[in-house]
Enzyme design. Structure first.
Site, PDB file in Angstrom:
ATOM      1  N   SER A 123       3.391  33.749 -52.057  1.00 42.97           N
ATOM      2  CA  SER A 123       3.944  32.498 -51.523  1.00 42.97           C
ATOM      3  C   SER A 123       5.046  31.948 -52.405  1.00 42.97           C
ATOM      4  O   SER A 123       5.797  31.078 -51.978  1.00 42.97           O
ATOM      5  CB  SER A 123       2.850  31.441 -51.430  1.00 42.97           C
ATOM      6  OG  SER A 123       1.884  31.822 -50.510  1.00 42.97           O
ATOM      7  N   HIS A 144       7.170  37.552 -46.793  1.00 41.45           N
ATOM      8  CA  HIS A 144       6.251  36.412 -46.834  1.00 41.45           C
ATOM      9  C   HIS A 144       5.825  35.966 -45.432  1.00 41.45           C
ATOM     10  O   HIS A 144       6.629  35.425 -44.684  1.00 41.45           O
ATOM     11  CB  HIS A 144       6.919  35.256 -47.594  1.00 41.45           C
ATOM     12  CG  HIS A 144       6.052  34.057 -47.736  1.00 41.45           C
ATOM     13  ND1 HIS A 144       6.522  32.770 -47.656  1.00 41.45           N
ATOM     14  CD2 HIS A 144       4.711  33.938 -47.937  1.00 41.45           C
ATOM     15  CE1 HIS A 144       5.521  31.929 -47.805  1.00 41.45           C
ATOM     16  NE2 HIS A 144       4.416  32.608 -47.976  1.00 41.45           N
ATOM     17  N   GLU A 156       9.470  35.523 -44.089  1.00 43.45           N
ATOM     18  CA  GLU A 156      10.635  35.376 -44.962  1.00 43.45           C
ATOM     19  C   GLU A 156      10.809  36.687 -45.752  1.00 43.45           C
ATOM     20  O   GLU A 156       9.897  37.103 -46.468  1.00 43.45           O
ATOM     21  CB  GLU A 156      10.434  34.207 -45.928  1.00 43.45           C
ATOM     22  CG  GLU A 156      10.415  32.860 -45.226  1.00 43.45           C
ATOM     23  CD  GLU A 156      10.015  31.704 -46.136  1.00 43.45           C
ATOM     24  OE1 GLU A 156      10.547  30.605 -45.974  1.00 43.45           O
ATOM     25  OE2 GLU A 156       9.147  31.902 -47.020  1.00 43.45           O
ATOM     26  N   ASN A 195       8.077  26.945 -47.885  1.00 43.52           N
ATOM     27  CA  ASN A 195       7.226  26.263 -48.864  1.00 43.52           C
ATOM     28  C   ASN A 195       7.981  25.173 -49.627  1.00 43.52           C
ATOM     29  O   ASN A 195       7.375  24.238 -50.139  1.00 43.52           O
ATOM     30  CB  ASN A 195       6.569  27.263 -49.818  1.00 43.52           C
ATOM     31  CG  ASN A 195       5.331  27.878 -49.180  1.00 43.52           C
ATOM     32  OD1 ASN A 195       4.791  27.347 -48.200  1.00 43.52           O
ATOM     33  ND2 ASN A 195       4.880  29.000 -49.709  1.00 43.52           N
TER      34      ASN A 195
HETATM   35  N1  3HC Z   1      -6.594  33.267 -36.737  1.00 47.68           N
HETATM   36  C1  3HC Z   1      -6.095  33.887 -35.657  1.00 47.68           C
HETATM   37  N2  3HC Z   1      -5.725  33.241 -34.552  1.00 47.68           N
HETATM   38  C2  3HC Z   1      -5.896  31.915 -34.538  1.00 47.68           C
HETATM   39  C3  3HC Z   1      -6.417  31.194 -35.639  1.00 47.68           C
HETATM   40  C4  3HC Z   1      -6.765  31.943 -36.777  1.00 47.68           C
HETATM   41  N3  3HC Z   1      -7.243  31.365 -37.875  1.00 47.68           N
HETATM   42  N4  3HC Z   1      -6.446  29.885 -35.319  1.00 47.68           N
HETATM   43  C5  3HC Z   1      -5.979  29.778 -34.084  1.00 47.68           C
HETATM   44  N5  3HC Z   1      -5.643  30.993 -33.610  1.00 47.68           N
HETATM   45  C6  3HC Z   1      -5.062  31.291 -32.324  1.00 47.68           C
HETATM   46  C7  3HC Z   1      -6.040  31.038 -31.180  1.00 47.68           C
HETATM   47  O1  3HC Z   1      -6.782  32.191 -30.897  1.00 47.68           O
HETATM   48  C8  3HC Z   1      -5.104  30.682 -30.060  1.00 47.68           C
HETATM   49  O2  3HC Z   1      -4.535  31.854 -29.526  1.00 47.68           O
HETATM   50  P1  3HC Z   1      -4.117  31.936 -27.959  1.00 47.68           P
HETATM   51  O3  3HC Z   1      -3.400  30.674 -27.610  1.00 47.68           O
HETATM   52  O4  3HC Z   1      -3.216  33.138 -27.883  1.00 47.68           O
HETATM   53  O5  3HC Z   1      -5.380  32.105 -27.222  1.00 47.68           O
HETATM   54  C9  3HC Z   1      -3.970  29.931 -30.750  1.00 47.68           C
HETATM   55  O6  3HC Z   1      -3.995  30.351 -32.124  1.00 47.68           O
HETATM   56  C10 3HC Z   1      -4.152  28.430 -30.682  1.00 47.68           C
HETATM   57  O7  3HC Z   1      -5.406  28.126 -31.236  1.00 47.68           O
HETATM   58  P2  3HC Z   1      -6.274  26.841 -30.908  1.00 47.68           P
HETATM   59  O8  3HC Z   1      -5.997  26.410 -29.492  1.00 47.68           O
HETATM   60  O9  3HC Z   1      -7.695  27.118 -31.276  1.00 47.68           O
HETATM   61  O10 3HC Z   1      -5.817  25.756 -31.951  1.00 47.68           O
HETATM   62  P3  3HC Z   1      -4.450  25.076 -32.140  1.00 47.68           P
HETATM   63  O11 3HC Z   1      -3.648  25.000 -30.889  1.00 47.68           O
HETATM   64  O12 3HC Z   1      -4.779  23.839 -32.865  1.00 47.68           O
HETATM   65  O13 3HC Z   1      -3.656  26.060 -33.141  1.00 47.68           O
HETATM   66  C11 3HC Z   1      -2.969  26.732 -35.287  1.00 47.68           C
HETATM   67  C12 3HC Z   1      -4.172  26.414 -34.394  1.00 47.68           C
HETATM   68  C13 3HC Z   1      -2.240  27.945 -34.744  1.00 47.68           C
HETATM   69  C14 3HC Z   1      -3.512  27.029 -36.655  1.00 47.68           C
HETATM   70  C15 3HC Z   1      -2.026  25.490 -35.268  1.00 47.68           C
HETATM   71  O14 3HC Z   1      -2.758  24.345 -35.615  1.00 47.68           O
HETATM   72  C16 3HC Z   1      -0.858  25.625 -36.203  1.00 47.68           C
HETATM   73  O15 3HC Z   1       0.153  26.234 -35.871  1.00 47.68           O
HETATM   74  N6  3HC Z   1      -0.963  25.013 -37.396  1.00 47.68           N
HETATM   75  C17 3HC Z   1       0.090  25.031 -38.400  1.00 47.68           C
HETATM   76  C18 3HC Z   1       0.018  26.323 -39.157  1.00 47.68           C
HETATM   77  C19 3HC Z   1       1.093  26.395 -40.196  1.00 47.68           C
HETATM   78  O16 3HC Z   1       1.903  25.507 -40.381  1.00 47.68           O
HETATM   79  N7  3HC Z   1       1.094  27.513 -40.914  1.00 47.68           N
HETATM   80  C20 3HC Z   1       2.010  27.736 -42.016  1.00 47.68           C
HETATM   81  C21 3HC Z   1       1.368  27.314 -43.277  1.00 47.68           C
HETATM   82  S1  3HC Z   1       2.386  27.559 -44.674  1.00 47.68           S
HETATM   83  C22 3HC Z   1       2.031  29.129 -45.140  1.00 47.68           C
HETATM   84  O17 3HC Z   1       1.235  29.822 -44.584  1.00 47.68           O
HETATM   85  C23 3HC Z   1       2.783  29.629 -46.311  1.00 47.68           C
HETATM   86  C24 3HC Z   1       1.888  29.959 -47.442  1.00 47.68           C
HETATM   87  O18 3HC Z   1       2.667  30.563 -48.453  1.00 47.68           O
HETATM   88  C25 3HC Z   1       1.185  28.736 -48.003  1.00 47.68           C
END
Ligand code: 3HC
Length: 290
Positions: A123, A144, A156, A195
Site C-alpha cells: 500500500s 496496487h 495502481e 492512499n
Molecule cells: N469480498 C468480495 N465481494 C464483496 C465483498 C467482499 N468483502 N463485499 C461486498 N462484495 C460484493 C458483493 O458480493 C456484491 O457483489 P454483486 O453486486 O456483484 O452481487 C457487491 O460487492 C456489493 O456488496 P453489498 O451489496 O453487500 O454491499 P455494498 O453495496 O455496501 O458494497 C463494498 C460493499 C463494495 C465494500 C462498498 O461498501 C465499497 O465500495 N466500499 C468502499 C471500498 C473502498 O473504498 N475500498 C478501497 C479501500 S483503500 C485500499 O484498499 C487501499 C489499501 O492500500 C489500503
C-alpha cells in the site's frame, strides 16, 4: 515479456488482499498458485474460494463454466518453491514490513524463471526499496489493488526509475485482462494516488473526532450521505485494517519526522488492543455477531 507470455501467476500471501487478487486472476483464466507461510490463512483462503464461486453462480453473477474453470485454475500450497518456480508474474501481498519483503524477494529472485516479473501489492512501500535485493530490478514494480479486490476495479501500477517500459506495459495489460482499470504512475510517490487522497480524508476525520466535534459513527454517516461515498472513513479503515493504518502512519512519521504524520491516538489504542477491524472481529465497529 508481453502479456501473452503471462500464463502462470503466483500470489504470495493468502490474506484478505492476496486471496482475492489470486481469485480475480483465476477467474480471468490465469493459472494461479497461492502461497502463505501460515497454514490456517491458506486454508481460510481456499474455503473462501470454495464458497465464493458457487455463491456467484447461485446469484446469477457467474456462469457455471467460468466458476469451474476458476476453481481448477487456482491452487494453494505452503511451498514458496512450488508456487513460484514456474511463475511468469508474482504478486506479493504479505505483511507491510520491508525486511520481510526483502527476504521474500531475494528468495523469489532465486526461485523464479529469469523472465518473471515480481510485483508488490504494498500500500505504501515503493518498489525501488525492494528491487535492489534482486538481480532483476527492471522487473520489480508496484501493482496496487484495492480492498475488496474482487470488487474494486482500480489497480495502481507504479513505474519507478528502475522499472522497464516492458514491465510496466505488461503489468498494465495483465490488469486489463483481469477486468481491472489500471492507472500508470510515472513516478514513485509515497502512498501513490488513492492512499494520499484517503490520508487527507482520514486526517480530517480524526481531527474532527479528536476535537470531540462528532462521534465517529456520525462522521461516517456524514461522508456517506453528504458525499455519497459507499462507506465513511472509520468503517473503511475497519475494512482495510487498522493495523495497516498504524503501519502506514508510523512509517510515514519515521520517514518525515513530521508530528502531523503520527498515527492518531485512537489508531494506536486500537492497534495495541488488537482491534484491527473486520479481520479481528472488532475495530471502530463490532463484527463479532456477523
Ligand atoms: N469480498 C468480495 N465481494 C464483496 C465483498 C467482499 N468483502 N463485499 C461486498 N462484495 C460484493 C458483493 O458480493 C456484491 O457483489 P454483486 O453486486 O456483484 O452481487 C457487491 O460487492 C456489493 O456488496 P453489498 O451489496 O453487500 O454491499 P455494498 O453495496 O455496501 O458494497 C463494498 C460493499 C463494495 C465494500 C462498498 O461498501 C465499497 O465500495 N466500499 C468502499 C471500498 C473502498 O473504498 N475500498 C478501497 C479501500 S483503500 C485500499 O484498499 C487501499 C489499501 O492500500 C489500503
Amino acid at each position: 515479456m508481453t502479456v501473452a507470455g503471462v500464463k502462470n501467476i503466483c500470489v504470495v500471501g493468502a490474506g484478505n488482499m492476496g486471496h482475492q487478487i489470486a481469485l480475480s486472476a483465476a477467474i480471468a483464466g490465469y493459472k494461479v498458485k497461492t502461497t502463505d507461510v501460515n497454514q490456517e490463512i491458506l486454508q481460510k483462503a481456499e474455503q473462501f474460494v470454495e464458497k465464493y464461486l458457487p455463491d456467484r453462480v447461485a446469484k446469477g453473477k457467474m456462469s457455471e463454466e467460468v466458476a469451474q474453470a476458476a476453481r481448477s485454475n487456482i491452487s494453494f500450497t505452503m511451498s514458496l518453491e512450488e508456487a513460484a518456480k514456474d511463475a511468469d508474474l508474482v504478486i506479493e501481498a504479505v505483511i507491510e514490513k520491508l525486511d520481510i519483503k526483502h527476504t521474500l524477494f531475494r528468495q523469489l529472485d532465486e526461485i523464479c524463471p529469469p523472465h518473471a516479473i515480481l510485483a508488490t501489492n504494498s500500500s505504501f512501500i515503493v518498489s525501488s526499496k525492494i528491487a535492489p535485493v534482486t538481480k532483476r530490478p527492471d522487473k520489480v514494480c508496484n501493482m496496487h489493488f484495492f480492498n475488496p479486490a474482487l470488487v474494486m476495479k482500480l489497480v495502481e501500477v507504479v513505474k519507478g526509475p528502475h522499472v522497464s517500459d516492458e514491465t510496466a506495459n505488461t503489468v498494465m495489460e495483465v490488469c486489463k485482462s483481469m477486468d481491472k482499470v489500471p492507472v500508470l504512475l510515472k513516478k514513485e510517490i509515497y502512498g501513490f494516488l488513492v492512499n494520499r487522497i484517503l490520508a487527507a480524508i482520514n486526517k480530517e476525520a480524526f481531527y474532527l473526532y479528536d476535537m470531540g466535534v462528532a462521534a465517529y459513527e456520525d462522521i461516517d454517516t456524514a461522508v456517506v450521505y453528504g458525499l455519497g461515498h459507499p462507506m465513511g472513513p472509520f468503517r473503511l479503515m475497519d475494512l482495510t485494517g487498522i493495523d495497516l493504518a498504524y503501519y502506514i502512519d508510523t512509517e510515514r512519521y519515521q520517514e518525515t519526522g513530521d508530528p502531523a504524520n503520527k498515527p492518531s491516538p485512537i489508531v494506536v489504542e486500537k492497534f495495541v488492543k488488537g482491534e484491527w477491524g473486520q479481520k479481528s472481529g472488532k475495530g471502530f465497529y463490532d463484527y463479532s455477531k456477523k
